[in-house]
Scaffold this motif. Structure first.
Motif, PDB file in Angstrom:
ATOM      1  N   GLY A   1       0.806  -1.211   0.000  1.00  0.00           N
ATOM      2  CA  GLY A   1       0.000   0.000   0.000  1.00  0.00           C
ATOM      3  C   GLY A   1       0.840   1.262   0.000  1.00  0.00           C
ATOM      4  N   GLN A   2       1.923   1.263   0.760  1.00  0.00           N
ATOM      5  CA  GLN A   2       2.770   2.452   0.826  1.00  0.00           C
ATOM      6  C   GLN A   2       3.431   2.747  -0.517  1.00  0.00           C
ATOM      7  OE1 GLN A   2       5.018   1.017   4.126  1.00  0.00           O
ATOM      8  NE2 GLN A   2       4.030   2.384   5.605  1.00  0.00           N
ATOM      9  N   LEU A   3       3.868   1.710  -1.203  1.00  0.00           N
ATOM     10  CA  LEU A   3       4.518   1.905  -2.499  1.00  0.00           C
ATOM     11  C   LEU A   3       3.516   2.316  -3.574  1.00  0.00           C
ATOM     12  CD1 LEU A   3       7.008  -1.114  -2.457  1.00  0.00           C
ATOM     13  CD2 LEU A   3       7.506   1.292  -1.998  1.00  0.00           C
ATOM     14  N   VAL A   4       2.366   1.636  -3.595  1.00  0.00           N
ATOM     15  CA  VAL A   4       1.353   1.937  -4.615  1.00  0.00           C
ATOM     16  C   VAL A   4       0.777   3.333  -4.403  1.00  0.00           C
ATOM     17  CG1 VAL A   4      -0.942   1.326  -5.470  1.00  0.00           C
ATOM     18  CG2 VAL A   4       0.760  -0.459  -5.081  1.00  0.00           C
ATOM     19  N   PHE A   5       0.350   3.620  -3.184  1.00  0.00           N
ATOM     20  CA  PHE A   5      -0.278   4.914  -2.921  1.00  0.00           C
ATOM     21  C   PHE A   5       0.752   6.048  -2.854  1.00  0.00           C
ATOM     22  CE2 PHE A   5      -3.681   2.063  -1.516  1.00  0.00           C
ATOM     23  CZ  PHE A   5      -4.758   2.643  -2.166  1.00  0.00           C
ATOM     24  N   GLY A   6       2.018   5.714  -2.606  1.00  0.00           N
ATOM     25  CA  GLY A   6       3.053   6.732  -2.713  1.00  0.00           C
ATOM     26  C   GLY A   6       3.144   7.251  -4.134  1.00  0.00           C
ATOM     27  N   TYR A   7       3.036   6.330  -5.083  1.00  0.00           N
ATOM     28  CA  TYR A   7       3.064   6.727  -6.505  1.00  0.00           C
ATOM     29  C   TYR A   7       1.792   7.480  -6.887  1.00  0.00           C
ATOM     30  CZ  TYR A   7       3.345   6.413 -11.578  1.00  0.00           C
ATOM     31  OH  TYR A   7       3.374   6.723 -12.912  1.00  0.00           O
ATOM     32  N   THR A   8       0.632   6.943  -6.518  1.00  0.00           N
ATOM     33  CA  THR A   8      -0.619   7.590  -6.930  1.00  0.00           C
ATOM     34  C   THR A   8      -0.809   8.948  -6.270  1.00  0.00           C
ATOM     35  OG1 THR A   8      -1.926   6.487  -5.189  1.00  0.00           O
ATOM     36  CG2 THR A   8      -1.739   5.355  -7.324  1.00  0.00           C
TER      37      THR A   8
ATOM     38  N   ALA B   1      11.361  17.232  -1.722  1.00  0.00           N
ATOM     39  CA  ALA B   1      10.536  18.208  -2.427  1.00  0.00           C
ATOM     40  C   ALA B   1       9.132  17.670  -2.675  1.00  0.00           C
ATOM     41  CB  ALA B   1      11.190  18.574  -3.762  1.00  0.00           C
ATOM     42  N   THR B   2       8.187  18.575  -2.862  1.00  0.00           N
ATOM     43  CA  THR B   2       6.772  18.225  -2.987  1.00  0.00           C
ATOM     44  C   THR B   2       6.491  17.311  -4.170  1.00  0.00           C
ATOM     45  OG1 THR B   2       6.113  20.300  -1.935  1.00  0.00           O
ATOM     46  CG2 THR B   2       4.454  19.195  -3.279  1.00  0.00           C
ATOM     47  N   GLY B   3       7.159  17.536  -5.285  1.00  0.00           N
ATOM     48  CA  GLY B   3       6.852  16.777  -6.497  1.00  0.00           C
ATOM     49  C   GLY B   3       7.047  15.284  -6.372  1.00  0.00           C
ATOM     50  N   VAL B   4       7.944  14.853  -5.495  1.00  0.00           N
ATOM     51  CA  VAL B   4       8.201  13.416  -5.323  1.00  0.00           C
ATOM     52  C   VAL B   4       8.039  12.999  -3.866  1.00  0.00           C
ATOM     53  CG1 VAL B   4       9.704  13.171  -7.331  1.00  0.00           C
ATOM     54  CG2 VAL B   4      10.684  13.928  -5.157  1.00  0.00           C
ATOM     55  N   ARG B   5       7.414  13.843  -3.055  1.00  0.00           N
ATOM     56  CA  ARG B   5       7.321  13.577  -1.618  1.00  0.00           C
ATOM     57  C   ARG B   5       6.526  12.303  -1.312  1.00  0.00           C
ATOM     58  NH1 ARG B   5       5.861  18.378   0.153  1.00  0.00           N
ATOM     59  NH2 ARG B   5       8.028  18.930   0.616  1.00  0.00           N
ATOM     60  N   GLY B   6       5.464  12.052  -2.025  1.00  0.00           N
ATOM     61  CA  GLY B   6       4.662  10.864  -1.769  1.00  0.00           C
ATOM     62  C   GLY B   6       5.458   9.589  -1.973  1.00  0.00           C
ATOM     63  N   GLN B   7       6.224   9.522  -3.058  1.00  0.00           N
ATOM     64  CA  GLN B   7       7.021   8.325  -3.344  1.00  0.00           C
ATOM     65  C   GLN B   7       8.195   8.203  -2.375  1.00  0.00           C
ATOM     66  OE1 GLN B   7       7.217   7.921  -7.971  1.00  0.00           O
ATOM     67  NE2 GLN B   7       6.569  10.010  -7.480  1.00  0.00           N
ATOM     68  N   TYR B   8       8.847   9.310  -2.086  1.00  0.00           N
ATOM     69  CA  TYR B   8       9.946   9.333  -1.119  1.00  0.00           C
ATOM     70  C   TYR B   8       9.453   8.835   0.242  1.00  0.00           C
ATOM     71  CZ  TYR B   8      13.656  11.638   1.726  1.00  0.00           C
ATOM     72  OH  TYR B   8      14.664  11.933   2.609  1.00  0.00           O
ATOM     73  N   TYR B   9       8.364   9.427   0.707  1.00  0.00           N
ATOM     74  CA  TYR B   9       7.798   9.043   2.004  1.00  0.00           C
ATOM     75  C   TYR B   9       7.329   7.588   1.963  1.00  0.00           C
ATOM     76  CZ  TYR B   9       5.262   9.719   6.425  1.00  0.00           C
ATOM     77  OH  TYR B   9       4.830   9.637   7.720  1.00  0.00           O
ATOM     78  N   GLY B  10       6.674   7.200   0.855  1.00  0.00           N
ATOM     79  CA  GLY B  10       6.167   5.841   0.749  1.00  0.00           C
ATOM     80  C   GLY B  10       7.270   4.805   0.806  1.00  0.00           C
ATOM     81  N   ILE B  11       8.404   5.072   0.135  1.00  0.00           N
ATOM     82  CA  ILE B  11       9.523   4.134   0.166  1.00  0.00           C
ATOM     83  C   ILE B  11      10.106   4.039   1.570  1.00  0.00           C
ATOM     84  CG2 ILE B  11      11.885   3.760  -0.652  1.00  0.00           C
ATOM     85  CD1 ILE B  11      10.970   4.982  -3.340  1.00  0.00           C
ATOM     86  N   ALA B  12      10.329   5.201   2.216  1.00  0.00           N
ATOM     87  CA  ALA B  12      10.887   5.192   3.570  1.00  0.00           C
ATOM     88  C   ALA B  12       9.965   4.464   4.548  1.00  0.00           C
ATOM     89  CB  ALA B  12      11.118   6.631   4.049  1.00  0.00           C
ATOM     90  N   ALA B  13       8.662   4.753   4.450  1.00  0.00           N
ATOM     91  CA  ALA B  13       7.701   4.093   5.335  1.00  0.00           C
ATOM     92  C   ALA B  13       7.611   2.603   5.042  1.00  0.00           C
ATOM     93  CB  ALA B  13       6.327   4.742   5.188  1.00  0.00           C
ATOM     94  N   ALA B  14       7.728   2.232   3.758  1.00  0.00           N
ATOM     95  CA  ALA B  14       7.684   0.812   3.385  1.00  0.00           C
ATOM     96  C   ALA B  14       8.872   0.062   3.961  1.00  0.00           C
ATOM     97  CB  ALA B  14       7.652   0.674   1.861  1.00  0.00           C
ATOM     98  N   VAL B  15      10.044   0.676   3.904  1.00  0.00           N
ATOM     99  CA  VAL B  15      11.219   0.051   4.509  1.00  0.00           C
ATOM    100  C   VAL B  15      11.004  -0.092   6.019  1.00  0.00           C
ATOM    101  CG1 VAL B  15      13.688   0.320   4.982  1.00  0.00           C
ATOM    102  CG2 VAL B  15      12.789   0.851   2.710  1.00  0.00           C
ATOM    103  N   GLY B  16      10.370   0.925   6.625  1.00  0.00           N
ATOM    104  CA  GLY B  16      10.048   0.834   8.043  1.00  0.00           C
ATOM    105  C   GLY B  16       9.136  -0.341   8.339  1.00  0.00           C
ATOM    106  N   LYS B  17       8.107  -0.517   7.521  1.00  0.00           N
ATOM    107  CA  LYS B  17       7.179  -1.619   7.750  1.00  0.00           C
ATOM    108  C   LYS B  17       7.811  -2.966   7.458  1.00  0.00           C
ATOM    109  CE  LYS B  17       3.403  -0.149   9.548  1.00  0.00           C
ATOM    110  NZ  LYS B  17       3.973   1.091  10.101  1.00  0.00           N
ATOM    111  N   ILE B  18       8.787  -3.000   6.539  1.00  0.00           N
ATOM    112  CA  ILE B  18       9.557  -4.236   6.366  1.00  0.00           C
ATOM    113  C   ILE B  18      10.282  -4.550   7.676  1.00  0.00           C
ATOM    114  CG2 ILE B  18      11.520  -5.289   5.167  1.00  0.00           C
ATOM    115  CD1 ILE B  18      10.632  -3.708   2.670  1.00  0.00           C
ATOM    116  N   GLY B  19      10.803  -3.500   8.309  1.00  0.00           N
ATOM    117  CA  GLY B  19      11.424  -3.683   9.619  1.00  0.00           C
ATOM    118  C   GLY B  19      10.438  -4.215  10.639  1.00  0.00           C
TER     119      GLY B  19
END
Length: 500
Positions: free
Chosen positions: A92-99, A389-407
Motif C-alpha cells: 500500500g505504501q509503495l502503490v499509494f506513494g506513486y498515486t 521536495a513536494t513533487g516526489v514527496r509521496g514516493q519518497y515518504y512511501g519508500i521510507a515508510a515501506a522500509v520501516g514496515k519491512i522492519g
C-alpha cells in the motif's frame, strides 16, 4: 558543538539559506487556525487505524491461542497473522506513494480508507465452513488487504498533513504534524489494547470468538467517520504549486539528489519499527508468560493497556520539543534514552518478570516504549515528510515508510527466534531488549551524523533547493504545478518562474 547545525551536502546545490519570501515562490497563505487545522486532522488522523488494527492483533492472537490451543499455536498462522498486515502495508505504501504524486493526494486517501473499512470488517467475520485452519487462512488473507489500506494512509495522508501544516503559525507546525500522525498511532495502540480488555470483561473471559471478532470489528468505526470528513478535503496548496503529476518525473535526477538521504531515513525507520511493533504486539504474550498460561484474559489485557498508556506521554510531551529542538536532535535524545532503559530492562529482567512486581515491570517497560515515541516515533515521519521536495514527496515518504514496515514485519517475525536464542530461562525475554537497545544507538548515530536540521519552513525551502538543482541540470522547472491540458507554451519564458 552539540547544538551545532549540520547541513546535508547535496551535489551542485548552494547550501546558502533561502528566504521563502524571495525565493521565487509566493508564500503559503496563512489561514485562521480552525480553517487551517481541520485538513491537518483529516489527513493525518487516519493513522489511528494503523495503531489500533496493528496492536489489537496481539490481543487477538492471544485470544485465538486460548480458543484453539495447540491447533493455533502449532500452525503457521500463529506467527503469520500478526505479521502479514505489514506485508500488505508495504504494498500500500509503495502503490499509494506513486498515486499520491501522480494522481491525487485526496483521492488516494479516499481509496485507501475504503479498502481499510471493507477488509477490516471481513477480517472480523473470518469463517471457513466451521474449519479452524480455513478460518486462520481467511483471517490471514483479509489482514493482508487491511495492511494495503493502512499503507495508503502513510504517503497520501501524512504527506498531505505535512503540506497542510504550512498554513499554520510558524513555531507550531512540527507539533501539529506529530499530534495528528504519530500521536494518532499511539492512541490507536492504547485503544487497541483497551478494547479487548473491555470486551473480555463483558464476555466474562469466555466466548473467545466474540472477544476477538468484536475487537477487530470495532476497527471499522474510526475510518468510517474519517472517510466522511475527507470528502470535503482539497489538494494541499504546496502540491498544487509543485506537483509533477502531469509531467515525466526525472527519476535519475531525483535519485542523485535524494538517494543518500532517503537511504538514511529509511534505515532509521526500519530500526524503529523493528522494535516498536514487535514489542507492541508481543507485550500481551510477555505478560502472559509472567502470569502463566492459565491467567484470565482481563488480567493480561489490563496490564497490557497500562503498558501501552506510556506511549501517550512519550508522544504528547515530545511534540512541542520537536518544535523547540528540531526533529533530528529530539530523535537522537529519544533513542539514546530508550537504549539506556532497554539495557536496564534486560539486566534486571529476572527480578522484574515476577507476578508480585508486575507493576514495576509495567512501569519500566512503559518508559522504554515512551522514549521510543518521544524520539523516532514522533520524528521519523516528520523527517521523511520534510526532507524531500513536494513533487516526489509521496514516493519518497512511501519508500521510507515501506522500509520501516519491512522492519516491523521482520521484527514481529523474528521476535520469537530472538526470544528462543535466550533459552528457556530469564534470557528468553532479555535478548530482545539487548538487541533493541543496541539498534537504538545505531539509529542515534545515523540521525546525528547523516541527516540535516529541519525548521518550520523546510518544506518551502526544500522545494526551492530542488528547483535550483533541476534548473542547474537543464530541467525546465516551469513544468512544476502544470495542470492537465496545460503546456509550457502558456507559461512565462523565464526558467524558474512558477505560476501562482
Amino acid at each position: 558543538m552539540f547544538w551545532r547545525k549540520k547541513q546535508a551536502v547535496e551535489p551542485n546545490v548552494s547550501e546558502t539559506t533561502v528566504d521563502a519570501e524571495t525565493a521565487g515562490t509566493p508564500p503559503i497563505t496563512q489561514k485562521p487556525f480552525l480553517q487551517a487545522i481541520w485538513p491537518v486532522l483529516a489527513c493525518g488522523a487516519g493513522l489511528f487505524s494503523d495503531g489500533y488494527v496493528n496492536n489489537v492483533i496481539g490481543s487477538v492472537n492471544t485470544t485465538l491461542k486460548y480458543e484453539y490451543g495447540d491447533v493455533y499455536k502449532n500452525s503457521n498462522a500463529y506467527s503469520v497473522v500478526p505479521a502479514i498486515a505489514f506485508a500488505g502495508t508495504v504494498v500500500g505504501q509503495l502503490v499509494f506513494g506513486y498515486t499520491s504524486d501522480k494522481w491525487s493526494r485526496k483521492d488516494s486517501l479516499l481509496v485507501s480508507t475504503v479498502i481499510l473499512i471493507v477488509f477490516t470488517a471481513l477480517a472480523a467475520g473470518s469463517y471457513w465452513h466451521g474449519e479452524a485452519h480455513g478460518l486462520f487462512s481467511m483471517l490471514t488473507a483479509w489482514r493482508f488487504f487491511v495492511g494495503v489500506g493502512i499503507g495508503g494512509e502513510y504517503p497520501a495522508g501524512s504527506v498531505s498533513c505535512a503540506e497542510s501544516t504550512g498554513e499554520l503559525k510558524g513555531g507550531t507546525r512540527n507539533r501539529w504534524f506529530i499530534l495528528f500522525t504519530n500521536s494518532m498511532i499511539d492512541w490507536g495502540f492504547v485503544i487497541g489494547a483497551f478494547v479487548p480488555y473491555v470486551v473480555a470483561a463483558a464476555a466474562h473471559n469466555t466466548n473467545y470468538g466474540t472477544i476477538w471478532r468484536t475487537s477487530l470489528g470495532i476497527g471499522t468505526v474510526f475510518p468510517l467517520i474519517l472517510f466522511i470528513l475527507r470528502l470535503r478535503l482539497k489538494e494541499p496548496e504546496e502540491f498544487q504549486r509543485n506537483s509533477m503529476k502531469h509531467v515525466k518525473t526525472p527519476y535519475s535526477l531525483v535519485l542523485r539528489f535524494y538517494g543518500y538521504r532517503l537511504f538514511v531515513v529509511s534505515l532509521i525507520w526500519f530500526i524503529y519499527d523493528f522494535s516498536a511493533y514487535a514489542f507492541g504486539i508481543f507485550s500481551s504474550p510477555i505478560l502472559a508468560s509472567i502470569y502463566g498460561e492459565g491467567a484470565p484474559l482481563t488480567t493480561v489485557f489490563g496490564w497490557n493497556t497500562v503498558i501501552n498508556l506510556f506511549y501517550i506521554p512519550g508522544t504528547m510531551l515530545g511534540a512541542p520539543v520537536s518544535d523547540r529542538l528540531g526533529p533530528r536532535l529530539t530523535l537522537v535524545i529519544g533513542v539514546l534514552c530508550q537504549a539506556i532503559i532497554g539495557f536496564i530492562m534486560a539486566g534486571c529482567y529476572p527480578q522484574l518478570a515476577q507476578p508480585n512486581v508486575v507493576g514495576a515491570f509495567a512501569v519500566v517497560y512503559g518508559i522504554f516504549l515512551a522514549f521510543g515515541e518521544f524520539g523516532p516515533g514522533n520524528n521519523i515521519g516528520l523527517l521523511a515528510a520534510k526532507t524531500c521536495a513536494t513533487g516526489v514527496r509521496g514516493q519518497y515518504y512511501g519508500i521510507a515508510a515501506a522500509v520501516g514496515k519491512i522492519g516491523a514485519f521482520v521484527g514481529v517475525y523474528v521476535f520469537p527466534y530472538i526470544e528462543a536464542a535466550g533459552g528457556t530461562g530469564a534470557g528468553f525475554y532479555q535478548y530482545p531488549f539487548y538487541v533493541s537497545s543496541s539498534l537504538c544507538i545505531l539509529a542515534a548515530a545515523l540521525a546525528w551524523f547523516c541527516l540535516p536540521n529541519i525548521d518550520q519552513d523546510t518544506i518551502t525551502l526544500e522545494d526551492e533547493r530542488f528547483r535550483k538543482y533541476l534548473t542547474s541540470k537543464g530541467w525546465d522547472v516551469r513544468q512544476l504545478g502544470l495542470n492537465k491540458g496545460e503546456s509550457l507554451d502558456s507559461m512565462p519564458a523565464e526558467t524558474g518562474v512558477q505560476k501562482a
